[in-house]
Structures are given as structure tokens and as C-alpha cells.
Design a protein around this motif. Structure first.
Motif, PDB file in Angstrom:
ATOM      1  N   PRO A 151       2.716   6.693  -2.127  1.00 47.66           N
ATOM      2  CA  PRO A 151       4.021   7.017  -1.525  1.00 47.66           C
ATOM      3  C   PRO A 151       3.939   8.140  -0.489  1.00 47.66           C
ATOM      4  O   PRO A 151       4.824   8.233   0.361  1.00 47.66           O
ATOM      5  CB  PRO A 151       4.867   7.470  -2.722  1.00 47.66           C
ATOM      6  CG  PRO A 151       4.104   7.103  -3.940  1.00 47.66           C
ATOM      7  CD  PRO A 151       2.679   6.915  -3.567  1.00 47.66           C
ATOM      8  N   ASP A 152       2.892   8.958  -0.530  1.00 49.83           N
ATOM      9  CA  ASP A 152       2.804  10.070   0.422  1.00 49.83           C
ATOM     10  C   ASP A 152       2.096   9.695   1.721  1.00 49.83           C
ATOM     11  O   ASP A 152       1.948  10.533   2.605  1.00 49.83           O
ATOM     12  CB  ASP A 152       2.050  11.250  -0.209  1.00 49.83           C
ATOM     13  CG  ASP A 152       2.852  11.861  -1.351  1.00 49.83           C
ATOM     14  OD1 ASP A 152       4.075  11.673  -1.362  1.00 49.83           O
ATOM     15  OD2 ASP A 152       2.234  12.513  -2.212  1.00 49.83           O
ATOM     16  N   VAL A 153       1.645   8.445   1.796  1.00 46.38           N
ATOM     17  CA  VAL A 153       0.875   8.047   2.976  1.00 46.38           C
ATOM     18  C   VAL A 153       1.758   7.289   3.960  1.00 46.38           C
ATOM     19  O   VAL A 153       2.489   6.374   3.570  1.00 46.38           O
ATOM     20  CB  VAL A 153      -0.330   7.166   2.564  1.00 46.38           C
ATOM     21  CG1 VAL A 153      -1.107   6.720   3.791  1.00 46.38           C
ATOM     22  CG2 VAL A 153      -1.236   7.926   1.603  1.00 46.38           C
ATOM     23  N   SER A 171      -1.834   8.456   7.556  1.00 44.46           N
ATOM     24  CA  SER A 171      -1.818   9.914   7.546  1.00 44.46           C
ATOM     25  C   SER A 171      -1.098  10.386   6.306  1.00 44.46           C
ATOM     26  O   SER A 171      -0.239   9.697   5.753  1.00 44.46           O
ATOM     27  CB  SER A 171      -1.189  10.468   8.821  1.00 44.46           C
ATOM     28  OG  SER A 171       0.176  10.182   8.865  1.00 44.46           O
ATOM     29  N   SER A 172      -1.486  11.571   5.839  1.00 43.15           N
ATOM     30  CA  SER A 172      -0.995  12.035   4.549  1.00 43.15           C
ATOM     31  C   SER A 172      -1.189  13.542   4.430  1.00 43.15           C
ATOM     32  O   SER A 172      -1.827  14.165   5.272  1.00 43.15           O
ATOM     33  CB  SER A 172      -1.767  11.316   3.442  1.00 43.15           C
ATOM     34  OG  SER A 172      -1.230  11.627   2.187  1.00 43.15           O
ATOM     35  N   VAL A 214       0.845  -1.201   0.000  1.00 40.72           N
ATOM     36  CA  VAL A 214       0.000   0.000   0.000  1.00 40.72           C
ATOM     37  C   VAL A 214       0.880   1.250   0.000  1.00 40.72           C
ATOM     38  O   VAL A 214       0.568   2.241  -0.673  1.00 40.72           O
ATOM     39  CB  VAL A 214      -0.984  -0.025   1.191  1.00 40.72           C
ATOM     40  CG1 VAL A 214      -1.715   1.308   1.325  1.00 40.72           C
ATOM     41  CG2 VAL A 214      -1.988  -1.159   1.009  1.00 40.72           C
ATOM     42  N   ARG A 215       1.995   1.202   0.725  1.00 45.06           N
ATOM     43  CA  ARG A 215       2.922   2.337   0.691  1.00 45.06           C
ATOM     44  C   ARG A 215       3.447   2.576  -0.728  1.00 45.06           C
ATOM     45  O   ARG A 215       3.645   3.715  -1.142  1.00 45.06           O
ATOM     46  CB  ARG A 215       4.117   2.081   1.607  1.00 45.06           C
ATOM     47  CG  ARG A 215       3.897   2.518   3.026  1.00 45.06           C
ATOM     48  CD  ARG A 215       5.228   2.487   3.795  1.00 45.06           C
ATOM     49  NE  ARG A 215       4.996   2.602   5.220  1.00 45.06           N
ATOM     50  CZ  ARG A 215       5.521   1.807   6.142  1.00 45.06           C
ATOM     51  NH1 ARG A 215       6.327   0.805   5.801  1.00 45.06           N
ATOM     52  NH2 ARG A 215       5.248   1.998   7.413  1.00 45.06           N
ATOM     53  N   GLU A 261      -6.081  10.180  -0.386  1.00 44.20           N
ATOM     54  CA  GLU A 261      -5.220   8.988  -0.393  1.00 44.20           C
ATOM     55  C   GLU A 261      -5.133   8.348   0.986  1.00 44.20           C
ATOM     56  O   GLU A 261      -4.902   7.140   1.086  1.00 44.20           O
ATOM     57  CB  GLU A 261      -3.832   9.302  -0.957  1.00 44.20           C
ATOM     58  CG  GLU A 261      -3.021  10.280  -0.156  1.00 44.20           C
ATOM     59  CD  GLU A 261      -3.106  11.690  -0.721  1.00 44.20           C
ATOM     60  OE1 GLU A 261      -4.177  12.043  -1.275  1.00 44.20           O
ATOM     61  OE2 GLU A 261      -2.120  12.437  -0.604  1.00 44.20           O
ATOM     62  N   ALA A 262      -5.341   9.118   2.042  1.00 41.19           N
ATOM     63  CA  ALA A 262      -5.335   8.516   3.380  1.00 41.19           C
ATOM     64  C   ALA A 262      -6.544   7.586   3.542  1.00 41.19           C
ATOM     65  O   ALA A 262      -6.417   6.461   4.049  1.00 41.19           O
ATOM     66  CB  ALA A 262      -5.340   9.603   4.451  1.00 41.19           C
TER      67      ALA A 262
END
Lengths: 139, 81, 139, 81
Positions: free
Chosen positions: C70-72, C95-96, C65-66, C101-102
Motif C-alpha cells: 500500500p505504500d508503493v 517509488s516508496s 501489487v498496490r 518494497e519498491a
């Protein structure tokens, strides 16, 4: 209970206030003051509301989402006043028997609150301060 | 007729007031009040279209006619959450 | 840090562990023991895992999922042992910078954990006890 | 060859064991071990298809051949979360 508060939000208490014994899923959204916005550094945000109208408009959002998802319990608190980076500005809790509708309801509540509730923010940073959205509203 | 005009956020900063009591002719619409404000405050000149309006704590169209005792507020772009 | 714990989960600590100053949104999913399942009353659940494999499989879900978001930032804890109605069995924090996307990442993490991680539950109620999913696996 | 068979959840309850050390002929597959278990435990007779298998903490196909020193586990339907 008021949807608006001048104090830090107690997310755990909010969560307990809606969780029933029949519920298997709780989805919590927290909005947090972040250190940048549209390329500019942010140090703090002052949140202001047209309080009685904001209470009513949050109530309209909550009732409407409850009508779409009758099995979901919803709680909302929005904080007003001076917040710094890392402070939580809003907490939305949706708890339900199953997770799918809790996720969907939570998402709808935050999306709609951002669209319709008369709350404003003045961002302050090293480059000065600005009411978010005002510059681009010129026409 | 008397209408109470409430100022929030950027509009309170620009006008330096939280509210004003207006004495308006019958038939005045929300947009007419906005245009009056634009005449008074240079910084509003660029905002030909009024922001959303609220009458008695409910969203209202700019063309809505006001009534004696109404609370009127212009709602700059909201940014809650 | 282990993804599995025998203790009550401290959701607030988990949330703090991933929230960065650049983040404006935090979505928390909590799975809770509910008082019924498929029409039967439930009083408690015993959670059991193939621990080393469960750690690996949760890690695979989190990494995957990461990679998609990539920003989460993602944190997961799953509790094992004897839980009663109202107890939290799993907490997932995403968190993001932005909320969309979160929400999506959080949803994917819980969906995939439920599909692939070797954790089992024995439900106990007034009618007896049962390993969830075993009866219907007969063929 | 020696293979360590691990029992979890319903399988641990049914067999009354957490693990067993098996001495198996070369070439034995995961599904062969499952069928052996079905012969030993009446309560597994109804489960012709094996549950998912894991070899050395990774999911494996039922047809996977085992090797000396492997850890084998059958994974009943998972129910985490």
C-alpha cells in the motif's frame, strides 16, 4: 570516472553508459531525500564523505557484485553537499541480458553501499539538525 | 611518530577541526587515540567503544597499531545512499 | 492515463508522476530490445497488443501489487509498434518510503505483466521473422 | 447468434484478417470456434489445444459458451515487457 559528484545526477546518462546491445533489462535505483525520518520532519540533508576512501569502498562493492553477477553492468553515482526534499542522492544502474540478475545486483549494491561506504548525512528540519546514527551509537 | 588524524561529519563538528597532526609513542593503537579524544572532548565521553576506524583509507580494528605517516580516521555510523 | 503508447517512453516524467515528498526510494525497470534471443540475432521487434484488454490487464496487475504494497506508488508504460535494438519497450516505476518494497513491487509488476497482458512481439533478424512463443505452443 | 472474432499477432498474420463476424448456433463454445479455425487454416492444424481465449476482453476457459454480441479472441502466448 568518480563515483562521487557535487552536481545533480544525470540518471539517463548513467544508464546509457552501461547499456549494451545485448542487454534486455535495466534496473535503476534512485535514493531520494524524503520529508521525514524516524518521525521527524526533514527539510534538507547535507551529505559528506571521506572522499578517497568512499571512492575505494564503492569500488569494492561494485567489483564484488560484478564478480557475483558477471553479466551485469553496474554504474553508481552518489551526490554530496546540500540536498533538499525530492533531490536524488544516489543512482545505481544495473543492466543485463535478463532482468532477474539486474534486480538482484542493484539491490545488493545499494544494501552494501549503505553498510560500508564512509558517507554521512546531517538532517535539518524545523526541530534542528542531527547527524544520522550518532545519538544511537552511544555505549 | 607522526600520525595525521582526520575528522569527518559529527566528529569534525564536535572538535571544530578537519584534521590534527599527532605525535604519538611507538605502539599506539587506534583505540588509544580514541580514548585520548574522549578525554579532550566532553561530548565524546558517552562513546566508550570507538566508532569504526580507518587507517590509510582502509577499515581497521581498534587494536591496530599505528605507524609513522599513517592517516587515521574514526568513522561514525555511515548513512550513505 | 493510458498504459500503452506508440511513442518513446519518457521515463523521467513517469518517475516524477509518482514520486511523493515522503518517498525515499525509486526503483525503475526498463525493458530494452536486445540484439539476440534464444541464439538468434535480432534487429527489431514489432510490439502489438489487444489494446483495450491490455489496458485492463495492466490495470489489474497494478491494482493487485498496490494492494500488496500500500505504500508503493506504481507507474507503467508499455510502448507498441516498431522498435529497434536499444529501444525501451516498457518502463515500470515503483517509488516508496523505503527501498525494500519498491524493489519487490517493481519485480512483481514486470513478472506479472509478462505473464498475463495480451501483448505480442514479432522479432525480425537476418534469418527472418517470428512471433515469439508461437512455435513452441504447438501441441 | 452473432459473435465477433478478433485476430491478433500470429493469428492475424495466418488468417490475413483482423476480425470476422461469425454466425454460430446457440451453445457454441470458444473451443468449437478454435476447431473450426483449425479446419480452415492448415497452419493451425498442429495446435490441437487452443491458446488462451478472451471473451469481451476477459480471459475465458475454452469450454465457455458464447453469447450473441460477444467479442471472442484467441490469445497466442503473450510476450509483453
Amino acid at each position: 570516472m568518480s563515483y562521487l559528484t557535487d552536481q545533480p545526477i544525470d540518471a539517463a546518462a548513467l544508464e546509457r553508459s552501461v547499456l549494451l546491445r545485448a542487454h534486455g533489462a535495466s534496473v535503476v535505483f534512485a535514493g531520494v531525500v524524503r520529508d521525514h525520518h524516524e518521525g521527524k520532519a526533514v527539510e534538507s540533508i547535507d551529505y559528506e564523505a571521506y572522499r578517497p576512501m568512499a571512492e575505494k569502498e564503492i569500488g569494492i562493492v561494485v567489483e564484488s557484485v560484478r564478480a557475483s553477477f558477471p553479466d551485469v553492468a553496474v554504474a553508481v553515482q552518489h551526490r554530496l553537499g546540500h540536498l533538499v526534499v525530492g533531490d536524488v542522492s544516489i543512482v545505481i544502474v544495473c543492466s543485463s541480458v535478463h532482468r532477474a540478475e539486474a534486480f538482484e545486483a542493484c539491490r545488493q549494491v545499494i544494501d552494501r553501499i549503505k553498510q560500508t561506504v564512509p558517507i554521512w548525512k546531517k538532517e535539518r528540519g524545523p526541530d534542528g539538525e542531527e547527524w544520522v546514527g550518532w545519538q544511537s551509537a552511544q555505549c | 611518530m607522526k600520525v595525521r588524524l582526520l575528522f569527518f561529519a559529527v566528529l569534525r563538528d564536535l572538535t571544530g577541526k578537519a584534521e590534527a597532526l599527532l605525535d604519538l609513542p611507538e605502539g599506539t593503537r587506534a583505540v588509544d587515540v580514541w580514548n585520548q579524544l574522549r578525554g579532550e572532548y566532553q561530548s565524546l565521553a558517552g562513546y566508550r567503544h570507538p566508532p569504526l576506524a580507518a587507517v590509510n583509507e582502509q577499515y581497521a580494528l581498534p587494536e591496530q597499531r599505528l605507524h609513522d605517516g599513517d592517516d587515521l580516521a574514526f568513522i561514525p555510523p555511515v548513512a550513505g545512499g
